[in-house]
Design an enzyme around this catalytic site. Sequence first.
Site, PDB file in Angstrom:
ATOM      1  N   SER A 166      39.984  33.586  43.784  1.00  0.00           N
ATOM      2  CA  SER A 166      38.794  34.152  44.414  1.00  0.00           C
ATOM      3  C   SER A 166      38.811  35.639  44.061  1.00  0.00           C
ATOM      4  O   SER A 166      38.967  36.020  42.910  1.00  0.00           O
ATOM      5  CB  SER A 166      38.850  33.884  45.927  1.00  0.00           C
ATOM      6  OG  SER A 166      37.827  34.558  46.589  1.00  0.00           O
ATOM      7  N   TYR A 182      27.837  37.437  41.932  1.00  0.00           N
ATOM      8  CA  TYR A 182      29.288  37.236  41.787  1.00  0.00           C
ATOM      9  C   TYR A 182      29.907  36.933  43.152  1.00  0.00           C
ATOM     10  O   TYR A 182      30.689  35.986  43.300  1.00  0.00           O
ATOM     11  CB  TYR A 182      29.914  38.482  41.166  1.00  0.00           C
ATOM     12  CG  TYR A 182      31.417  38.423  41.055  1.00  0.00           C
ATOM     13  CD1 TYR A 182      32.036  37.576  40.132  1.00  0.00           C
ATOM     14  CD2 TYR A 182      32.243  39.204  41.867  1.00  0.00           C
ATOM     15  CE1 TYR A 182      33.430  37.517  40.024  1.00  0.00           C
ATOM     16  CE2 TYR A 182      33.627  39.150  41.762  1.00  0.00           C
ATOM     17  CZ  TYR A 182      34.213  38.308  40.842  1.00  0.00           C
ATOM     18  OH  TYR A 182      35.585  38.248  40.744  1.00  0.00           O
ATOM     19  N   LYS A 200      32.134  33.739  44.659  1.00  0.00           N
ATOM     20  CA  LYS A 200      33.496  33.822  45.204  1.00  0.00           C
ATOM     21  C   LYS A 200      33.527  33.421  46.688  1.00  0.00           C
ATOM     22  O   LYS A 200      34.503  32.822  47.137  1.00  0.00           O
ATOM     23  CB  LYS A 200      34.082  35.227  44.980  1.00  0.00           C
ATOM     24  CG  LYS A 200      34.331  35.559  43.506  1.00  0.00           C
ATOM     25  CD  LYS A 200      35.325  34.585  42.843  1.00  0.00           C
ATOM     26  CE  LYS A 200      35.709  35.004  41.434  1.00  0.00           C
ATOM     27  NZ  LYS A 200      36.614  34.045  40.764  1.00  0.00           N
TER      28      LYS A 200
END
Length: 274
Positions: free
Chosen positions: A132, A146, A150
């Site tokens: 992660s 993004y 994650k």
Amino acid sequence: MGKTILITGASSGIGKATTKKFQAKGWNVIATMRSPEKENELTSLDNVLVTKLDVQDLTSITNAIEEGIDTFGKIDVVLNNAGYGILGTFESVARENITRQFDVNVLGLFDVTRAVLPHFRKNKDGMFINISSVGGKTTFPMMQLYHATKFAVEGFSESLQYELGPIGVKVKIVEPGSIKTDFSGRSMDFQHNNELTEYNEFASGVMTTFEQLMSADNRNSPELVADVIYNAATDGTSTLRYIAGQDAEHLLEARRTMNDAEFLSMMKTNLNIK
Ligand code: NAP
């Protein structure tokens, strides 16, 4: 025969450093990458199989897993590491770029996981270590896509461990801070449309701060992350999360102890944005 780890995105950065770490510790490594023909360092290491795996290509995923099992007999750990980030104003990003961001960082990780699960179920043993980020729990401006990937990896991994634990399969999450790799160069997809003038001042301010952060000398090495991954794979516990880097420790501690208003205000001050 020693234990075996399969690593995605082993061509550079964290994936490459982790390949070397596990190999040096006597593990077999299935070092997978999109362009194995370009690799000439890992190919010279004993017990390292360098092979093709593009997380956007299902056939390459199943082929790499089969080849790895044929070569080393078994897979014990999978490191879902391949990933990249879009940095930009959300309105500037075309739908196909959004799809690709989720395809690589999320669906690709799902596909690798699904392809290995029958092997782990049969063995009643195995471990997924999912990369992660400190950005799986906190956010930086202009990285909304993004972060969404994650945050997805965090939620997926945390929920998955409930059903896999009882059949002997562990799930772990590694959260690196800022690491000196190709991530902020080659693996950063910058997307801002200057015609969206309302964002220009904000975007250029964020870019300046981002460039300063990414050129800072005190960023962590990929070897530090490799050490954390090695510990996660071998510590014999069912610990879910591992933080890699003091910057990540500090930021995640702030996120845990501050309310939203306090945290966002601290971020804006530190990043010099309104
Ligand atoms: P990196 O050196 O740029 O490595 C990224 C890797 O992902 C490369 O090997 C790249 O392969 C691979 N990749 C990209 N698209 C792929 C695809 N479709 N299929 C297979 N592999 C693909 O950056 P890194 O920092 O080591 O990044 C590794 C992971 O760490 C990523 O998940 C990233 O989000 C995470 N992370 C990084 C940082 C940081 O500050 N660096 C912080 C937190 C988390 P190619 O060589 O083929 O492009």
